[in-house]
Design a protein around this motif. Structure first.
Motif, PDB file in Angstrom:
ATOM      1  N   TYR A 195       0.820  -1.211   0.000  1.00  0.00           N
ATOM      2  CA  TYR A 195       0.000   0.000   0.000  1.00  0.00           C
ATOM      3  C   TYR A 195       0.856   1.265   0.000  1.00  0.00           C
ATOM      4  CZ  TYR A 195      -3.656  -3.346   0.937  1.00  0.00           C
ATOM      5  OH  TYR A 195      -4.506  -4.410   0.830  1.00  0.00           O
ATOM      6  N   THR A 196       2.121   1.121  -0.349  1.00  0.00           N
ATOM      7  CA  THR A 196       3.015   2.263  -0.501  1.00  0.00           C
ATOM      8  C   THR A 196       3.104   2.636  -1.971  1.00  0.00           C
ATOM      9  OG1 THR A 196       4.358   1.695   1.432  1.00  0.00           O
ATOM     10  CG2 THR A 196       5.402   3.055  -0.242  1.00  0.00           C
ATOM     11  N   VAL A 197       3.085   3.948  -2.250  1.00  0.00           N
ATOM     12  CA  VAL A 197       3.249   4.454  -3.615  1.00  0.00           C
ATOM     13  C   VAL A 197       4.657   5.048  -3.701  1.00  0.00           C
ATOM     14  CG1 VAL A 197       2.376   6.028  -5.366  1.00  0.00           C
ATOM     15  CG2 VAL A 197       0.791   4.952  -3.759  1.00  0.00           C
ATOM     16  N   PRO A 198       5.574   4.381  -4.414  1.00  0.00           N
ATOM     17  CA  PRO A 198       6.958   4.860  -4.474  1.00  0.00           C
ATOM     18  C   PRO A 198       7.289   5.549  -5.790  1.00  0.00           C
ATOM     19  CG  PRO A 198       6.885   2.538  -5.044  1.00  0.00           C
ATOM     20  CD  PRO A 198       5.450   3.022  -4.976  1.00  0.00           C
ATOM     21  N   CYS A 199       8.103   6.569  -5.725  1.00  0.00           N
ATOM     22  CA  CYS A 199       8.518   7.293  -6.927  1.00  0.00           C
ATOM     23  C   CYS A 199       9.969   7.727  -6.757  1.00  0.00           C
ATOM     24  CB  CYS A 199       7.621   8.508  -7.141  1.00  0.00           C
ATOM     25  SG  CYS A 199       8.001   9.468  -8.614  1.00  0.00           S
TER      26      CYS A 199
ATOM     27  N   THR B 194      -7.906  -2.488 -13.725  1.00  0.00           N
ATOM     28  CA  THR B 194      -7.080  -1.325 -14.039  1.00  0.00           C
ATOM     29  C   THR B 194      -7.585  -0.120 -13.259  1.00  0.00           C
ATOM     30  OG1 THR B 194      -6.060  -0.113 -15.886  1.00  0.00           O
ATOM     31  CG2 THR B 194      -8.435  -0.456 -15.999  1.00  0.00           C
ATOM     32  N   PRO B 195      -6.719   0.874 -13.003  1.00  0.00           N
ATOM     33  CA  PRO B 195      -7.164   2.090 -12.300  1.00  0.00           C
ATOM     34  C   PRO B 195      -7.663   3.151 -13.265  1.00  0.00           C
ATOM     35  CG  PRO B 195      -4.782   2.113 -12.512  1.00  0.00           C
ATOM     36  CD  PRO B 195      -5.253   0.845 -13.163  1.00  0.00           C
ATOM     37  N   VAL B 196      -8.650   3.925 -12.820  1.00  0.00           N
ATOM     38  CA  VAL B 196      -9.184   5.052 -13.580  1.00  0.00           C
ATOM     39  C   VAL B 196      -9.037   6.312 -12.729  1.00  0.00           C
ATOM     40  CG1 VAL B 196     -11.303   6.123 -14.433  1.00  0.00           C
ATOM     41  CG2 VAL B 196     -10.804   3.737 -14.989  1.00  0.00           C
ATOM     42  N   ASP B 197      -8.400   7.326 -13.273  1.00  0.00           N
ATOM     43  CA  ASP B 197      -8.237   8.605 -12.578  1.00  0.00           C
ATOM     44  C   ASP B 197      -9.538   9.392 -12.697  1.00  0.00           C
ATOM     45  OD1 ASP B 197      -7.614  11.262 -11.847  1.00  0.00           O
ATOM     46  OD2 ASP B 197      -5.515  10.972 -12.370  1.00  0.00           O
TER      47      ASP B 197
ATOM     48  N   ALA C 210      -1.529  -1.539 -15.736  1.00  0.00           N
ATOM     49  CA  ALA C 210      -1.488  -0.094 -15.499  1.00  0.00           C
ATOM     50  C   ALA C 210      -0.370   0.526 -16.316  1.00  0.00           C
ATOM     51  CB  ALA C 210      -1.282   0.210 -14.014  1.00  0.00           C
ATOM     52  N   LEU C 211      -0.587   1.771 -16.711  1.00  0.00           N
ATOM     53  CA  LEU C 211       0.399   2.539 -17.463  1.00  0.00           C
ATOM     54  C   LEU C 211       0.823   3.737 -16.632  1.00  0.00           C
ATOM     55  CD1 LEU C 211       1.915   3.368 -20.092  1.00  0.00           C
ATOM     56  CD2 LEU C 211      -0.200   4.500 -20.817  1.00  0.00           C
ATOM     57  N   TYR C 212       2.141   3.934 -16.491  1.00  0.00           N
ATOM     58  CA  TYR C 212       2.674   5.052 -15.719  1.00  0.00           C
ATOM     59  C   TYR C 212       3.482   5.960 -16.641  1.00  0.00           C
ATOM     60  CZ  TYR C 212       1.479   2.063 -11.775  1.00  0.00           C
ATOM     61  OH  TYR C 212       0.800   1.278 -10.894  1.00  0.00           O
ATOM     62  N   PRO C 213       2.980   7.164 -16.935  1.00  0.00           N
ATOM     63  CA  PRO C 213       3.725   8.088 -17.806  1.00  0.00           C
ATOM     64  C   PRO C 213       5.022   8.548 -17.141  1.00  0.00           C
ATOM     65  CG  PRO C 213       1.406   8.734 -17.626  1.00  0.00           C
ATOM     66  CD  PRO C 213       1.658   7.700 -16.562  1.00  0.00           C
ATOM     67  N   HIS C 214       5.966   8.894 -17.986  1.00  0.00           N
ATOM     68  CA  HIS C 214       7.241   9.436 -17.511  1.00  0.00           C
ATOM     69  C   HIS C 214       7.021  10.807 -16.887  1.00  0.00           C
ATOM     70  CE1 HIS C 214      11.466  10.297 -17.292  1.00  0.00           C
ATOM     71  NE2 HIS C 214      11.424  11.253 -18.200  1.00  0.00           N
TER      72      HIS C 214
ATOM     73  N   GLY D 105      -1.014   7.359  -8.594  1.00  0.00           N
ATOM     74  CA  GLY D 105       0.021   7.589  -9.591  1.00  0.00           C
ATOM     75  C   GLY D 105       0.055   9.014 -10.112  1.00  0.00           C
ATOM     76  N   ARG D 106      -1.106   9.599 -10.372  1.00  0.00           N
ATOM     77  CA  ARG D 106      -1.145  10.967 -10.878  1.00  0.00           C
ATOM     78  C   ARG D 106      -0.629  11.955  -9.829  1.00  0.00           C
ATOM     79  NH1 ARG D 106      -4.895  14.113 -13.805  1.00  0.00           N
ATOM     80  NH2 ARG D 106      -3.887  16.107 -14.224  1.00  0.00           N
ATOM     81  N   SER D 107      -0.843  11.655  -8.552  1.00  0.00           N
ATOM     82  CA  SER D 107      -0.351  12.541  -7.495  1.00  0.00           C
ATOM     83  C   SER D 107       1.156  12.722  -7.573  1.00  0.00           C
ATOM     84  CB  SER D 107      -0.721  11.970  -6.118  1.00  0.00           C
ATOM     85  OG  SER D 107      -2.113  11.973  -5.914  1.00  0.00           O
ATOM     86  N   LEU D 108       1.864  11.666  -7.994  1.00  0.00           N
ATOM     87  CA  LEU D 108       3.322  11.758  -8.076  1.00  0.00           C
ATOM     88  C   LEU D 108       3.741  12.822  -9.091  1.00  0.00           C
ATOM     89  CD1 LEU D 108       4.125   7.942  -8.066  1.00  0.00           C
ATOM     90  CD2 LEU D 108       4.225   9.524  -6.134  1.00  0.00           C
ATOM     91  N   GLU D 109       3.061  12.837 -10.232  1.00  0.00           N
ATOM     92  CA  GLU D 109       3.363  13.839 -11.251  1.00  0.00           C
ATOM     93  C   GLU D 109       3.035  15.241 -10.741  1.00  0.00           C
ATOM     94  OE1 GLU D 109       1.887  15.066 -15.762  1.00  0.00           O
ATOM     95  OE2 GLU D 109       1.150  13.226 -14.816  1.00  0.00           O
TER      96      GLU D 109
END
Length: 537
Positions: free
Chosen positions: A129-133, A361-364, A440-444, A242-246
């Motif tokens: 449950y950790t989101v790492p970046c 899959t996740p949906v933002d 899932a897809l994670y943009p750069h 994931g979007r929060s990281l960006e």
């Protein structure tokens, strides 16, 4: 904008969603760079401007301003349903009162409640449950300025100061005054190989969060050489996605350059009204009768929760292949997610002999919540049920995936646990309802050129040691292409099995991009690829 005709108004909204100076009435939204996420933002802005219900599918099927204007002309004004009150991000809350008194904090959104309950049911390591970046920095960095910038962002985003306490079996969000933890690790005196540095990062990631105490955000600045440094951002999934990281990376760079940038007031939150009953009707049509479990090549019965111990198998997808994948997706009004997911579905169909493939899959949902630049947990888990037949062309399959993805976005207001409760699918031990496999897809993440006396950040998510699923296909974009990462449960899959799955997926990507005039080689059967392994439903 009241003096503009509908097509001209839509041209303006298209340009804003695409971040372009202008578009013409015949500009195709997806060929111009749009995808499902930006299509959702466009649908919401068009709905606000015209006062009619606009779905992502409307944008999908009428992808130019002039086509969408014609479609809107057939919709009656005022058809935006009031429905149930939408969920809003957690607001400020008082301190925790004595037991038995008024409930602490505030109630949480259904999606957050589901994630909290899943965590309560989990056993052992909570690292999943950790989101790492991991972000690599450019420009001379001042640790004090970076710490102050992160603290300023915490004041701007309540999620970074929120903890979650239990009250009568339910989670409550409590706002605190805590700042994210920040520490500096100077390894410049040591000559660390990339492997040793990776192990150092993994050790930091492996320390779980406690939702009830917090802080639920941590940052570590690694000073590697005089001109080389990295920033590890970690957050609990309850307050980050994931979007929060960006968002964090972009705003952190801005706040480092100008501290007042982090104090800029955020616009008012105007959540879109929802229609949960219509969403449930859609999911009943799509998911009932429930998809059968896939006969995946596991090593034995599934007797324990998935993901307690994982490893990864990975391969690179080069920039040329990624460009072709993006072009293929755009031809069918999608981004690279649709062709990549089509390749995953074909891989699983080939391995199992099944034509009924259901993926998670996740949906933002930020655009629906009026929270475009908000840090927090603003995603929904949705199933993608796909019909994958051997005689389906690549174009038809990608189009099918794109349509199912658009429909999932349009009907994402139902939290996954509420969906499961309403549809009541058959349950099997050691596996989630509806799907076994996550994609899932994670943009750069790239904050752009480094300004004078400023910094820049580039990077993205890094794999975890533990997970929530037995197979998780993660496509991580980077500056030179994309990394295909298969995170797999080591108790269920042998390492050579995982490697073969990844290689088969790479082959399927190649087949998707093959010239239609070229003959397609016969697909390898599941028994040819995995002879001798035991299949378990």
């Amino acid at each position: 904008m009241a003096d503009l005709d509908p097509t001209r108004r839509l041209c303006t909204l298209f340009a804003e969603a695409l971040e372009l100076d202008h578009v013409t009435p015949d500009t195709d939204f997806f060929l111009a760079g749009g995808h499902s996420l930006s299509a959702l933002a466009l649908a919401v802005s068009v709905e606000e401007a015209f006062g009619v219900r606009v779905r992502v599918r409307d944008v999908f099927e009428s992808a130019t301003p002039e086509l969408l204007a014609a479609r809107l002309a057939g919709l009656a004004p005022g058809t935006v349903p009031s429905a149930a009150a939408p969920h809003r991000p957690p607001a400020a809350a008082p301190d925790i009162p004595a037991p038995g008194s008024t409930p602490p904090g505030t109630a949480v959104a259904d999606a957050t409640r589901w994630l909290w309950l899943e965590r309560q049911r989990a056993e052992g390591d909570f690292g999943a449950y950790t989101v790492p970046c991991l972000l690599h920095g450019e420009g001379p960095v001042d640790p004090g300025r970076l710490r102050a910038a992160l603290a300023a962002l915490a004041r701007r985003h309540p999620a970074l100061r929120t903890v979650f306490v239990e009250f009568r079996g339910e989670p409550r969000a409590v706002l605190t005054d805590d700042e994210p933890l920040f520490d500096v690790v100077d390894v410049s005196a040591r000559e660390l190989s990339e492997a040793r540095f990776g192990a150092l990062v993994d050790d930091r990631i492996a320390v779980p969060f406690d939702p009830a105490t917090g802080p639920l955000t941590r940052a570590t600045l690694f000073l590697r050489t005089e001109a080389r440094w990295s920033l590890l951002l970690l957050a609990d999934h309850l307050v980050c996605d994931g979007r929060s990281l960006e968002i964090l990376a972009r705003q952190l760079v801005a706040a480092y350059a100008d501290p007042s940038a982090a104090e800029a007031p955020r616009g008012p939150s105007v959540p879109r009204s929802t229609d949960p009953e219509a969403a449930l009707r859609h999911w009943r049509e799509v998911l009932l009768p429930s998809p059968a479990p896939l006969p995946l090549p596991v090593r034995g019965p599934r007797t324990e929760p998935a993901g307690a111990t994982t490893a990864i198998a990975a391969q690179e997808i080069g920039p040329e292949a990624l460009r072709h994948l993006t072009d293929l997706g755009r031809r069918h009004h999608a981004g690279p997610f649709a062709p990549l997911t089509a390749a995953v579905a074909r891989t699983l169909a080939g391995l199992t002999g099944s034509t009924d493939i259901c993926l998670g899959t996740p949906v933002d949902r930020r655009a629906l919540l009026g929270a475009e630049d908000a840090v927090g947990f603003h995603i929904a888990t949705v199933p993608l049920r796909l019909d994958v037949r051997a005689d389906t062309s690549a174009d038809d399959l990608v189009r099918h995936v794109a349509q199912r993805t658009m429909d999932a976005v349009d009907h994402s207001e139902v939290a996954f646990d509420a969906l499961v409760a309403a549809l009541d699918p058959p349950r099997s031990p050691g596996r989630p309802p509806f799907f076994d496999v996550w994609v899932a897809l994670y943009p750069h993440i790239d904050t752009g050129p480094c300004a004078p006396d400023g910094i820049a950040l580039r990077g993205g998510p890094t794999p975890l040691r533990v997970g929530m699923f037995e197979l998780s296909f993660q496509f991580v974009e980077h500056a030179h292409g994309m990394r295909l990462v298969l995170q797999y449960d080591t108790r269920r899959y042998a390492s050579d099995t995982a490697e073969r799955i990844v290689q088969r997926l790479v082959d399927e990507v190649t087949l998707l991009l093959r010239d239609p005039a070229e003959p397609v080689p016969a697909a390898e059967s599941a028994h040819q690829a995995f002879g001798g392994f035991r299949f378990d439903a």
